[in-house]
Design an enzyme around this catalytic site. Sequence first.
Site, PDB file in Angstrom:
ATOM      1  N   LYS A 135      10.094  30.460 -35.519  1.00  0.00           N
ATOM      2  CA  LYS A 135       9.010  30.025 -36.392  1.00  0.00           C
ATOM      3  C   LYS A 135       7.639  30.084 -35.742  1.00  0.00           C
ATOM      4  CE  LYS A 135       7.942  26.838 -40.029  1.00  0.00           C
ATOM      5  NZ  LYS A 135       7.933  27.897 -41.060  1.00  0.00           N
ATOM      6  N   ARG A 164      12.377  27.369 -33.184  1.00  0.00           N
ATOM      7  CA  ARG A 164      11.559  28.181 -32.277  1.00  0.00           C
ATOM      8  C   ARG A 164      12.366  29.271 -31.573  1.00  0.00           C
ATOM      9  NH1 ARG A 164       6.775  25.439 -31.110  1.00  0.00           N
ATOM     10  NH2 ARG A 164       6.485  26.654 -29.221  1.00  0.00           N
ATOM     11  N   HIS A 170       2.025  57.000 -56.783  1.00  0.00           N
ATOM     12  CA  HIS A 170       1.555  57.752 -55.619  1.00  0.00           C
ATOM     13  C   HIS A 170       2.636  57.847 -54.542  1.00  0.00           C
ATOM     14  CE1 HIS A 170      -2.393  57.872 -57.366  1.00  0.00           C
ATOM     15  NE2 HIS A 170      -2.323  56.556 -57.584  1.00  0.00           N
ATOM     16  N   GLU A 193       4.633  39.092 -50.322  1.00  0.00           N
ATOM     17  CA  GLU A 193       5.294  37.898 -49.781  1.00  0.00           C
ATOM     18  C   GLU A 193       6.757  37.826 -50.263  1.00  0.00           C
ATOM     19  OE1 GLU A 193       5.062  35.786 -47.609  1.00  0.00           O
ATOM     20  OE2 GLU A 193       6.063  33.954 -48.237  1.00  0.00           O
ATOM     21  N   GLU A 253      13.460  39.052 -44.537  1.00  0.00           N
ATOM     22  CA  GLU A 253      13.744  38.193 -43.391  1.00  0.00           C
ATOM     23  C   GLU A 253      14.969  37.315 -43.596  1.00  0.00           C
ATOM     24  OE1 GLU A 253      10.713  35.309 -42.326  1.00  0.00           O
ATOM     25  OE2 GLU A 253      10.099  35.127 -44.408  1.00  0.00           O
ATOM     26  N   GLY A 258       7.611  30.996 -23.145  1.00  0.00           N
ATOM     27  CA  GLY A 258       6.506  31.942 -22.944  1.00  0.00           C
ATOM     28  C   GLY A 258       6.944  33.158 -22.158  1.00  0.00           C
ATOM     29  N   CYS A 275      10.705  29.918 -28.050  1.00  0.00           N
ATOM     30  CA  CYS A 275      11.567  28.972 -27.342  1.00  0.00           C
ATOM     31  C   CYS A 275      11.055  27.545 -27.545  1.00  0.00           C
ATOM     32  CB  CYS A 275      11.643  29.198 -25.820  1.00  0.00           C
ATOM     33  SG  CYS A 275      12.130  30.855 -25.369  1.00  0.00           S
ATOM     34  N   LYS A 325      10.040  37.755 -47.804  1.00  0.00           N
ATOM     35  CA  LYS A 325      11.049  36.682 -47.846  1.00  0.00           C
ATOM     36  C   LYS A 325      12.448  37.289 -47.931  1.00  0.00           C
ATOM     37  CE  LYS A 325       9.281  33.631 -46.754  1.00  0.00           C
ATOM     38  NZ  LYS A 325       7.902  33.550 -46.508  1.00  0.00           N
TER      39      LYS A 325
HETATM   40  C1  F6R Z   1       7.577  34.376 -42.700  1.00  0.00           C
HETATM   41  C2  F6R Z   1       6.880  33.578 -41.717  1.00  0.00           C
HETATM   42  C3  F6R Z   1       6.086  34.291 -40.696  1.00  0.00           C
HETATM   43  C4  F6R Z   1       4.835  33.469 -40.308  1.00  0.00           C
HETATM   44  C5  F6R Z   1       4.085  34.168 -39.162  1.00  0.00           C
HETATM   45  C6  F6R Z   1       2.805  33.454 -38.820  1.00  0.00           C
HETATM   46  O1  F6R Z   1       8.268  33.578 -43.613  1.00  0.00           O
HETATM   47  O2  F6R Z   1       6.957  32.376 -41.724  1.00  0.00           O
HETATM   48  O3  F6R Z   1       5.745  35.563 -41.118  1.00  0.00           O
HETATM   49  O4  F6R Z   1       4.015  33.367 -41.425  1.00  0.00           O
HETATM   50  O5  F6R Z   1       4.914  34.221 -38.039  1.00  0.00           O
HETATM   51  O6  F6R Z   1       3.029  32.137 -38.441  1.00  0.00           O
HETATM   52  P1  F6R Z   1       1.874  31.081 -38.436  1.00  0.00           P
HETATM   53  O7  F6R Z   1       1.428  30.873 -39.847  1.00  0.00           O
HETATM   54  O8  F6R Z   1       2.475  29.853 -37.843  1.00  0.00           O
HETATM   55  O9  F6R Z   1       0.761  31.638 -37.604  1.00  0.00           O
END
Ligand code: F6R
Length: 620
Positions: free
Chosen positions: A615, A27, A516, A493, A500, A99, A2, A497
């Site tokens: 994020k 957020r 395997h 990675e 998500e 929170g 949030c 990507k």
């Molecule tokens: C994926 C992504 C998330 C963050 C994860 C950790 O693209 O951005 O997997 O990497 O939430 O976030 P931080 O690096 O801010 O601790």
Amino acid sequence: MCGIIGYYGPKDTTEVLVGGLKKLEYRGYDSSGVAVLNGSTFDVVRAEGKLTNLETKLLESKVKGPLGIAHTRWATHGVPSERNAHPHKVDGVCLVHNGIIENFSELKEELMAQGAVFSSDTDSEVVAHLVARQLKKTPDLLTSVQAVLPRLHGAYAILIVWDQQPDTLVAFKNGPPLIVGLGKDETVIGSDVQALLPYTNNVVYLEDFEVTQIKNNKATFYSKNGQETVKKPIQVRWTPQQAEKQGYKHYMLKEIFEQPKAVASVLSKYVNLSTQSVQFESLKECPLGQTDQKEFDISFLKKVDRIFIIACGTSFYASMYGEYLIEKLAGIPVEVDFASEFRYREPVIPANSLVVVISQSGETADTLAVLRMAKEAGAQTISLTNTRGSTIDREAHGHLYMEAGVEIGVASTKAFTSTLAVISLFGIYLARLREKMSAVEEKKAIQNLLSLPSQMEAVLSFDKFFSETANHFKGHKGFLYLGRGVNYPIAMEGALKLKELAYMHAEGYAAGEMKHGPLALIDDKMLVIVICPQDQHYEKTLSNLQEAKARGGVIVSIGTGEDKKLKEMSQDYLSLPKHDWLTSGLLSVIPVQLLAYHVADVMGYDVDQPRNLAKSVTVE
Ligand code: F6R
């Protein structure tokens, strides 16, 4: 998660708050709302869904006044709906919360027994009830908040206003960030400095359990025990322009294209260009807002026996990359783990261990918990963050920075490549300190890294290829990303990507593990994306690819230069410029980022705000 923001000043409060929410929308974005002073009461307007829904509602009922608070939500308790959107208003008390109040069910039961009627399913509403009840006994907002604070367990950053004291905003936090921006004749407070930058660079980071009262536009700070304290504002360096799209369709695309610049910033910070050597003196830098830490003792790095690198998500894959790099370059054993696992598995952290925590936001709850746990266990700690002054940055002993600039797209891209660049330099630094690398080898490694920004520019030209082919790629039922060595984390990675952003099933695998199990998945509906540069693993990866090809897998390969063998086996072949293993991951990740971006975009998904995500993950 949030995002919350509050404003006190002469501007159009609703406009300031909505502008701030736009910056904080990464957020959480399942509902939003504002409460703005309208004469003698705070008017609340809330809407389910994206911020545009709130904007539409505000057109009909725009409220004007010098003070207001606002919220953009990522649901934890209670489904995403208008009823559960913030602000919550109880007996004239309006509140926004980022929170989780962990003891909310006990508090709610107690309040209901006393006759309280709840109008949402959120944990946050209990705080409004508690403060409203306290105000009946002590009719002052600050005093009432201070009385209620000890009753709250969990993680919270809260802004609160009250109809009866329309010149006052009270804010407090434990866990999630809260930053007070002190403008010339205005005050703005929020979850992220980016939302404050249009108004001021002069900020104060609130510490856990501190309370601030903004009254008639003057901010006063109080410690946990209620004492008034003086907090020195600090100047932040980011500019508001960094948080704009600058002509790109999405922030994510802009951030993918900013990678050469971000890596160049890392190189200019950590490389002494005249001696072509790595410099990590800045480990001792004192981060914004840090007050009580000793300088990091760099000589410890000479004797460290074991390194733990801990993170979540994309930062975790960067940690895996670090394991390969540091073990190979410096010969120090490295263990990596997800923060959410590490913190609960009672890990053994021997003496002389270094714990490195990686976090773009610097606020991820699990990663922060690991940092605190490592310090408790007596380990030396280093943070690698993109956010100066974030909680993780402030609490670690030593400080490294991604130097990527503001990253807004929820899917991390430039922070990832910057992290790989910092880790590569850190590996070289450790190797030199421990005499595992000569000065000549160091120079050569640095030269390889210095060629990265222009090589990355060249790789970005695949943008056109993926924008033209994305429509075709989206027809596959599954995606398997393969790599070996440093390109194994890149495969992971790449799969993350795509998952998500495009909501399609994708897996990253170590190419040697195919036989395997995952080989059974292969048929002509499966797209196999293989990262196969000409490094020590080349021949082996090629054989793994043959196995996939023989079972009908459709192959897209990422290799080096003119590679006929690889080209013949692949439906599409993407050629990276010739490079050293040390820089491989920073180049090979670009095509997988672009693939995910364009497939998601062509499918019509909101690339910058994928569903169910946020994020900055400040809850467990
Ligand atoms: C994926 C992504 C998330 C963050 C994860 C950790 O693209 O951005 O997997 O990497 O939430 O976030 P931080 O690096 O801010 O601790």
